[in-house]
Design a protein around this motif. Structure first.
Motif, PDB file in Angstrom:
ATOM      1  N   LYS A 420      17.146   6.702  25.451  1.00 33.80           N
ATOM      2  CA  LYS A 420      15.918   7.205  26.107  1.00 33.80           C
ATOM      3  C   LYS A 420      15.780   8.708  25.869  1.00 33.80           C
ATOM      4  O   LYS A 420      14.669   9.203  25.643  1.00 33.80           O
ATOM      5  N   TYR A 421      16.903   9.427  25.923  1.00 29.85           N
ATOM      6  CA  TYR A 421      16.845  10.879  25.713  1.00 29.85           C
ATOM      7  C   TYR A 421      16.348  11.175  24.295  1.00 29.85           C
ATOM      8  O   TYR A 421      15.522  12.097  24.083  1.00 29.85           O
ATOM      9  N   LYS A 423      14.421   9.349  22.386  1.00 30.76           N
ATOM     10  CA  LYS A 423      12.986   9.048  22.289  1.00 30.76           C
ATOM     11  C   LYS A 423      12.163  10.154  22.946  1.00 30.76           C
ATOM     12  O   LYS A 423      11.119  10.565  22.402  1.00 30.76           O
ATOM     13  N   ARG A 424      12.624  10.625  24.103  1.00 31.45           N
ATOM     14  CA  ARG A 424      11.881  11.700  24.770  1.00 31.45           C
ATOM     15  C   ARG A 424      11.918  12.989  23.953  1.00 31.45           C
ATOM     16  O   ARG A 424      10.945  13.747  23.929  1.00 31.45           O
ATOM     17  N   ILE A 427       9.414  12.688  21.321  1.00 30.02           N
ATOM     18  CA  ILE A 427       8.071  12.892  21.884  1.00 30.02           C
ATOM     19  C   ILE A 427       7.774  14.372  22.000  1.00 30.02           C
ATOM     20  O   ILE A 427       6.649  14.831  21.678  1.00 30.02           O
ATOM     21  N   GLN A 428       8.757  15.166  22.452  1.00 22.09           N
ATOM     22  CA  GLN A 428       8.532  16.611  22.588  1.00 22.09           C
ATOM     23  C   GLN A 428       8.253  17.230  21.210  1.00 22.09           C
ATOM     24  O   GLN A 428       7.403  18.134  21.082  1.00 22.09           O
ATOM     25  N   GLN A 480      20.705  15.171  30.639  1.00 24.53           N
ATOM     26  CA  GLN A 480      19.479  14.771  31.345  1.00 24.53           C
ATOM     27  C   GLN A 480      18.794  15.993  31.954  1.00 24.53           C
ATOM     28  O   GLN A 480      17.572  16.158  31.853  1.00 24.53           O
ATOM     29  N   GLU A 484      15.144  17.560  30.808  1.00 25.44           N
ATOM     30  CA  GLU A 484      14.060  17.789  31.766  1.00 25.44           C
ATOM     31  C   GLU A 484      13.538  19.212  31.635  1.00 25.44           C
ATOM     32  O   GLU A 484      12.322  19.458  31.697  1.00 25.44           O
ATOM     33  N   VAL A 487      11.408  19.411  28.493  1.00 25.60           N
ATOM     34  CA  VAL A 487      10.072  18.830  28.708  1.00 25.60           C
ATOM     35  C   VAL A 487       9.174  19.853  29.393  1.00 25.60           C
ATOM     36  O   VAL A 487       8.005  20.022  29.030  1.00 25.60           O
TER      37      VAL A 487
END
Length: 562
Positions: A420-421, A423-424, A427-428, A480, A484, A487
């Motif tokens: 998940k990290y 993929k995020r 996205i960034q 994590q 954050e 992001v």
């Protein structure tokens, strides 16, 4: 003047009347005192004195009678005449109209009469006691003699109730018999007072013996009835247990001998009527006998318990060892893929040592039982300790196994999280690319690549030959938090870029109107196009616009938010 004279005459008449009144009052008092004196001077004790003289008193009784008689004669021959003299003196003063002086003397007479009456009454009472002493002594002597006979009979016929104390009791009775004989001799001689003192001594000693009997009987009962039977029972049971190959931690034979020694000592002291010593020794004997009973009963109960628990304890040991071996197999497998927690492996090794020690102790207990060398209470205590240790081992190894399950679960969670990290993070990257910028701020790039490196490191650690889930779990949390933050930095960057573009475009309308403003606009464009400091570009142009058009920046910012 005449009024004053009349007043003086009236006062004189009143005074004379008062003096006459006091004279009459004194005369009445004198008559009553004369009657009292006449009554007291009568020789009313003469007959009683003659009667007591006929008793032919001796010793202290005779001395007391002589003293009372002499004192009585002194009252009649000296005190009574003196009182009569005082009465005559008061009467003379009263007739001479010396009423105040007469009144004073009359008070002295009243006191003298009271003292005389009190003294004569006291003499009369003492004479009564003296005259009754013979009869009183006879009555008390008869009652005490009967009490003595009853006690003597009881002690002689029931000597088995008093044991070694019987001889001392008989000595005390012999002493009382001597006192009674002495009292009889004094009474025959007429010395009733001295005889009454002997009766008092007899009464005290008889009461003492009565009290002693109440103490002696229960003490003797314990020493000769209760304790010997208990000692015999203990010795009999002990011999049977020895024949059955029981073993004891304490020297039971020595303890029995100590109790017997205390018993003999208490019996000896009872013969000396040393009640405090005997009472304390009896309490110690009772406690020691209870302790001996406990020793025997504990071993008998322990044997039943040990024989009953031997197989269940062995089964529990084998079960614990089986569970330990199964956990050991799992550890060997997990060690190929994971770095296990040091606390878990350390505790597991300690459990193995404990299990080996437990088995060794159990085997030794069983061997002692087989060899007839076991102290069953020790074996029972050892079994209880073993069961408690096995409970602790089972609990700790369940906790270790749960930790392994948690570790495997944590690996699965960590892999999902890292995916998940990644993929995020992608996205960034796309968000930034969509801005089509010429460049990015250094601090943003540094932070982006830091997060990228952290995710890459997590992938590498998860794909390692041995996974250290303790370190990975900590790193997952850190990554994590850093993601954050990235992001938020991306969001801030996007906001600053869009806002800077809007503000710079809007600022063009003032470029030719204000030279200073034009300089700030040029600087803001340079920060945006050349330095990629989008936040500083916004700050610079915002300050310039607010100077020339207050509120414009907030208005433009709202269009972006919208």
């Amino acid at each position: 003047m005449s009024t004053i004279i009349i007043g003086i005459i009236i006062l004189i008449l009143v005074f004379l009347w008062y003096m006459w009144f006091l004279q009459k009052k004194n005369a009445g008092t004198l008559n009553s005192y004369k009657d009292r004196a006449d009554e007291l001077k009568e020789d009313r004790l003469n007959d009683r004195l003659k009667k007591i003289e006929e008793m032919k008193l001796a010793g202290a009784s005779r001395d007391q009678f002589s003293h009372l008689k002499s004192d009585y004669q002194k009252q009649l021959n000296e005190v009574v005449p003196e009182v009569l003299r005082q009465i005559r003196g008061a009467e003379y003063k009263n007739t001479q109209f010396k009423v105040f002086g007469s009144s004073k003397v009359l008070k002295q007479v009243d006191q003298s009469l009271n003292d005389l009456k009190s003294k004569l009454d006291s003499i009369s009472d003492e004479l009564d006691e003296l005259s009754k002493s013979d009869e009183l002594n006879a009555t008390q002597s008869e009652a005490l003699q009967q009490t003595y006979e009853d006690l003597r009979k009881k002690i002689l016929t029931q000597s088995f109730n008093y044991g070694s104390a019987a001889d001392k009791l008989e000595d005390e009775l012999t002493e009382i018999a001597g006192l009674l004989d002495k009292e009889t001799q004094l009474t025959d001689k007429g010395d009733h007072i001295e005889a009454s003192q002997y009766l008092d001594d007899v009464k005290i000693k008889l009461g003492l013996i009565t009290d002693q009997l109440k103490v002696i009987e229960p003490l003797h009962h314990d020493l000769n009835e209760v304790f010997p039977g208990q000692i015999e029972e203990i010795n009999s049971v002990y011999q049977k247990l020895i024949n059955q190959k029981y073993n004891f931690e304490e020297d039971v034979e020595s303890l029995i001998k100590d109790v017997q020694t205390s018993l003999d000592s208490a019996n000896s002291e009872l013969g000396e009527l040393n009640f405090d010593y005997v009472n304390n020794t009896n309490e110690e004997i009772s406690q020691n006998i209870d302790h001996l009973y406990d020793i025997l009963s504990i071993e008998m109960d322990a044997k039943r318990s040990v024989l009953k628990q031997q197989k269940p304890v062995l089964d529990y040991i084998n079960h614990a060892k089986f569970q330990h071996n199964r956990l050991d197999s799992r550890i060997q497998k997990l060690t190929n893929d994971y770095i296990l927690a040091e606390d878990d492996t350390k505790k597991f090794k300690e459990n193995l040592v404990a299990l080996n020690d437990i088995r060794s102790r159990f085997d030794q207990d069983v061997q002692n039982i087989a060899d007839k060398n076991a102290v069953f209470s020790h074996a029972e205590s050892d079994f209880r300790t073993i069961v408690k240790q096995l409970d602790d081992i089972e609990s700790s190894e369940k906790s270790i196994n749960d930790n392994f399950n948690q570790m495997i679960s944590s690996e699965r969670i960590a892999r999902n999280s890292v995916d998940k990290y990644a993929k995020r993070l992608e996205i960034q990257k796309k968000v930034v690319e969509q801005l089509r910028l010429n460049g990015l701020p250094d601090d943003y790039l540094d932070y982006f690549y830091m997060v990228y490196d952290e995710i890459t490191k997590l992938y590498n650690e998860l794909d390692a030959e041995q996974i250290n889930m303790e370190d990975i779990s900590k790193q997952v949390i850190v990554t994590q938090e850093d993601l954050e933050n990235l992001v938020q930095k991306t969001t801030d960057l996007k906001m600053n870029v869009r806002l800077a573009e809007k503000l710079l475009q809007y600022a063009n309308r003032y470029a030719d109107k204000d030279a200073d403003f034009a300089d700030q606009l040029t600087r803001a464009r340079a920060l945006f196009d050349d330095d990629y400091e989008y936040g500083k570009s916004v700050e610079t142009i915002s300050a310039a616009l607010e100077r020339v058009e207050s509120g414009s920046v907030e208005r433009i910012k709202e269009t972006i938010n919208a």
